[in-house]
Design a protein around this motif. Structure first.
Motif, PDB file in Angstrom:
ATOM      1  N   ASP A 173       0.577  -0.793   0.127  1.00 45.89           N
ATOM      2  CA  ASP A 173      -0.144  -0.233   0.036  1.00 45.89           C
ATOM      3  C   ASP A 173       0.923   1.380  -0.178  1.00 45.89           C
ATOM      4  O   ASP A 173       1.052   1.872  -0.546  1.00 45.89           O
ATOM      5  N   GLU A 174       1.222   0.696   0.743  1.00 45.27           N
ATOM      6  CA  GLU A 174       3.002   2.260   0.692  1.00 45.27           C
ATOM      7  C   GLU A 174       3.519   2.739  -0.677  1.00 45.27           C
ATOM      8  O   GLU A 174       3.476   3.697  -1.310  1.00 45.27           O
ATOM      9  N   LEU A 175       4.186   1.568  -1.034  1.00 45.67           N
ATOM     10  CA  LEU A 175       4.344   1.531  -2.652  1.00 45.67           C
ATOM     11  C   LEU A 175       4.026   2.291  -3.445  1.00 45.67           C
ATOM     12  O   LEU A 175       3.658   3.182  -4.569  1.00 45.67           O
ATOM     13  N   ALA A 176       2.183   1.567  -3.708  1.00 45.13           N
ATOM     14  CA  ALA A 176       1.003   1.724  -4.843  1.00 45.13           C
ATOM     15  C   ALA A 176       0.395   4.094  -4.244  1.00 45.13           C
ATOM     16  O   ALA A 176       0.619   4.580  -5.416  1.00 45.13           O
ATOM     17  N   ALA A 177       0.710   4.094  -2.820  1.00 45.37           N
ATOM     18  CA  ALA A 177       0.855   5.450  -2.903  1.00 45.37           C
ATOM     19  C   ALA A 177       1.554   6.114  -2.897  1.00 45.37           C
ATOM     20  O   ALA A 177       1.192   7.656  -3.877  1.00 45.37           O
ATOM     21  N   LEU A 178       2.969   6.124  -3.141  1.00 46.52           N
ATOM     22  CA  LEU A 178       4.384   6.548  -2.986  1.00 46.52           C
ATOM     23  C   LEU A 178       4.223   6.826  -4.503  1.00 46.52           C
ATOM     24  O   LEU A 178       4.586   7.845  -4.663  1.00 46.52           O
ATOM     25  N   ARG A 179       4.344   6.279  -5.667  1.00 47.17           N
ATOM     26  CA  ARG A 179       3.649   5.704  -7.131  1.00 47.17           C
ATOM     27  C   ARG A 179       2.280   6.732  -7.273  1.00 47.17           C
ATOM     28  O   ARG A 179       3.447   8.044  -8.669  1.00 47.17           O
ATOM     29  N   ALA A 180       1.523   6.873  -7.373  1.00 47.78           N
ATOM     30  CA  ALA A 180       0.714   7.939  -7.303  1.00 47.78           C
ATOM     31  C   ALA A 180       1.021   9.348  -6.591  1.00 47.78           C
ATOM     32  O   ALA A 180       0.906   9.965  -7.718  1.00 47.78           O
ATOM     33  N   ASP A 181       1.562   9.788  -6.114  1.00 51.90           N
ATOM     34  CA  ASP A 181       2.325  10.311  -5.349  1.00 51.90           C
ATOM     35  C   ASP A 181       3.606  10.750  -6.220  1.00 51.90           C
ATOM     36  O   ASP A 181       2.844  12.560  -6.120  1.00 51.90           O
ATOM     37  N   VAL A 182       3.739  10.502  -6.385  1.00 54.80           N
ATOM     38  CA  VAL A 182       5.302  11.215  -7.491  1.00 54.80           C
ATOM     39  C   VAL A 182       4.479  11.064  -8.925  1.00 54.80           C
ATOM     40  O   VAL A 182       5.031  12.595  -9.403  1.00 54.80           O
ATOM     41  N   ALA A 183       3.477  10.898  -9.561  1.00 57.91           N
ATOM     42  CA  ALA A 183       3.146  10.680 -10.512  1.00 57.91           C
ATOM     43  C   ALA A 183       2.905  12.185 -10.379  1.00 57.91           C
ATOM     44  O   ALA A 183       2.957  12.571 -11.744  1.00 57.91           O
ATOM     45  N   GLU A 184       2.129  12.574  -9.731  1.00 62.61           N
ATOM     46  CA  GLU A 184       2.111  14.071  -9.822  1.00 62.61           C
ATOM     47  C   GLU A 184       2.585  15.367  -9.265  1.00 62.61           C
ATOM     48  O   GLU A 184       2.525  16.121  -9.500  1.00 62.61           O
ATOM     49  N   GLY A 200       6.286  14.498  -8.369  1.00 59.50           N
ATOM     50  CA  GLY A 200       7.123  14.913  -8.257  1.00 59.50           C
ATOM     51  C   GLY A 200       8.613  14.087  -7.464  1.00 59.50           C
ATOM     52  O   GLY A 200       7.780  13.539  -6.544  1.00 59.50           O
ATOM     53  N   TYR A 201       9.426  14.910  -7.441  1.00 54.64           N
ATOM     54  CA  TYR A 201      10.096  15.370  -6.336  1.00 54.64           C
ATOM     55  C   TYR A 201       9.556  15.296  -4.473  1.00 54.64           C
ATOM     56  O   TYR A 201      10.071  14.859  -3.650  1.00 54.64           O
ATOM     57  N   ARG A 202       8.451  16.383  -4.685  1.00 55.24           N
ATOM     58  CA  ARG A 202       7.741  16.463  -3.876  1.00 55.24           C
ATOM     59  C   ARG A 202       6.702  15.367  -3.144  1.00 55.24           C
ATOM     60  O   ARG A 202       5.841  15.847  -1.978  1.00 55.24           O
ATOM     61  N   GLY A 203       6.980  14.209  -3.943  1.00 55.80           N
ATOM     62  CA  GLY A 203       6.013  13.388  -3.387  1.00 55.80           C
ATOM     63  C   GLY A 203       5.920  12.632  -2.229  1.00 55.80           C
ATOM     64  O   GLY A 203       7.492  13.308  -1.182  1.00 55.80           O
ATOM     65  N   ARG A 204       5.566  11.608  -1.594  1.00 54.32           N
ATOM     66  CA  ARG A 204       5.842  11.867   0.110  1.00 54.32           C
ATOM     67  C   ARG A 204       5.700  10.213   1.020  1.00 54.32           C
ATOM     68  O   ARG A 204       5.022   9.481  -0.154  1.00 54.32           O
ATOM     69  N   TYR A 205       6.728   9.902   1.315  1.00 54.37           N
ATOM     70  CA  TYR A 205       6.701   8.019   1.884  1.00 54.37           C
ATOM     71  C   TYR A 205       6.802   8.284   3.221  1.00 54.37           C
ATOM     72  O   TYR A 205       8.277   8.826   3.692  1.00 54.37           O
ATOM     73  N   ARG A 206       6.427   7.970   4.218  1.00 52.09           N
ATOM     74  CA  ARG A 206       5.838   8.218   5.459  1.00 52.09           C
ATOM     75  C   ARG A 206       6.402   9.571   6.125  1.00 52.09           C
ATOM     76  O   ARG A 206       7.242   9.247   6.944  1.00 52.09           O
ATOM     77  N   GLY A 207       5.463  10.688   5.112  1.00 51.99           N
ATOM     78  CA  GLY A 207       5.455  12.405   6.081  1.00 51.99           C
ATOM     79  C   GLY A 207       7.136  12.823   5.739  1.00 51.99           C
ATOM     80  O   GLY A 207       7.063  13.899   6.339  1.00 51.99           O
ATOM     81  N   LYS A 208       7.416  12.111   4.590  1.00 57.94           N
ATOM     82  CA  LYS A 208       8.648  12.985   4.356  1.00 57.94           C
ATOM     83  C   LYS A 208       8.507  13.219   2.508  1.00 57.94           C
ATOM     84  O   LYS A 208       8.492  12.025   2.339  1.00 57.94           O
TER      85      LYS A 208
END
Length: 145
Positions: free
Chosen positions: A39-50, A52-60
């Motif tokens: 789930d974390e990886l899926a959320a990160l993939r979606a966030d990064v697509a929108e 970029g480098y401002r995508g977040r993983y575990r709050g950072k």
């Protein structure tokens, strides 16, 4: 990393080779994420697509992780030691990713910035300024950053 000018097209396979073909690099890259869930990886993939480098993983924001990942791949390629006829190793292909991660701006974001600021909304400038094939594998734009 895998579209656009020559420097970007070469960057992705170099990144993968540096990470996957070297045991130390594989272990270091895996440790960066600290056992992510599906789930974390899926959320990160979606966030990064929108974002970029401002995508977040575990709050950072992930920019710091991306810088580390490219550094790990670079060290992996250096250890592998494959060289061209001039003696250069494959780390040269990571230059566009090193620069992009350090600046925190994806190539798409960079093009959008130029479209809005330098090109005055004229998309035809893209064809004049982006170096899709260039003798310098690290060149991306004809007229600087």
């Amino acid at each position: 990393a895998d579209c656009g000018p020559w420097s970007r097209i070469c960057a992705l396979p170099a990144l993968y080779k540096g990470l996957l073909y070297d045991a130390d690099a594989r272990a270091q890259a895996y440790a960066l994420m600290d056992e992510p869930t599906v789930d974390e990886l899926a959320a990160l993939r979606a966030d990064v697509a929108e974002r970029g480098y401002r995508g977040r993983y575990r709050g950072k924001e992930i920019q710091g992780l991306c810088v580390q990942l490219v550094d790990i791949a670079k060290a992996g390629l250096a250890r592998i030691g494959a060289r061209d006829v001039d003696g250069a190793d494959e780390t040269k292909y990571l230059k566009s990713l090193v620069d992009s991660a350090a600046k925190g701006e994806t190539f798409a974001e960079r093009l959008l910035r130029h479209y809005r600021e330098r090109w005055g909304g004229d998309l035809s400038k893209l064809w004049d300024e982006v170096e899709f094939f260039h003798e310098d594998e690290t060149a991306e734009l004809v007229h600087g950053p």
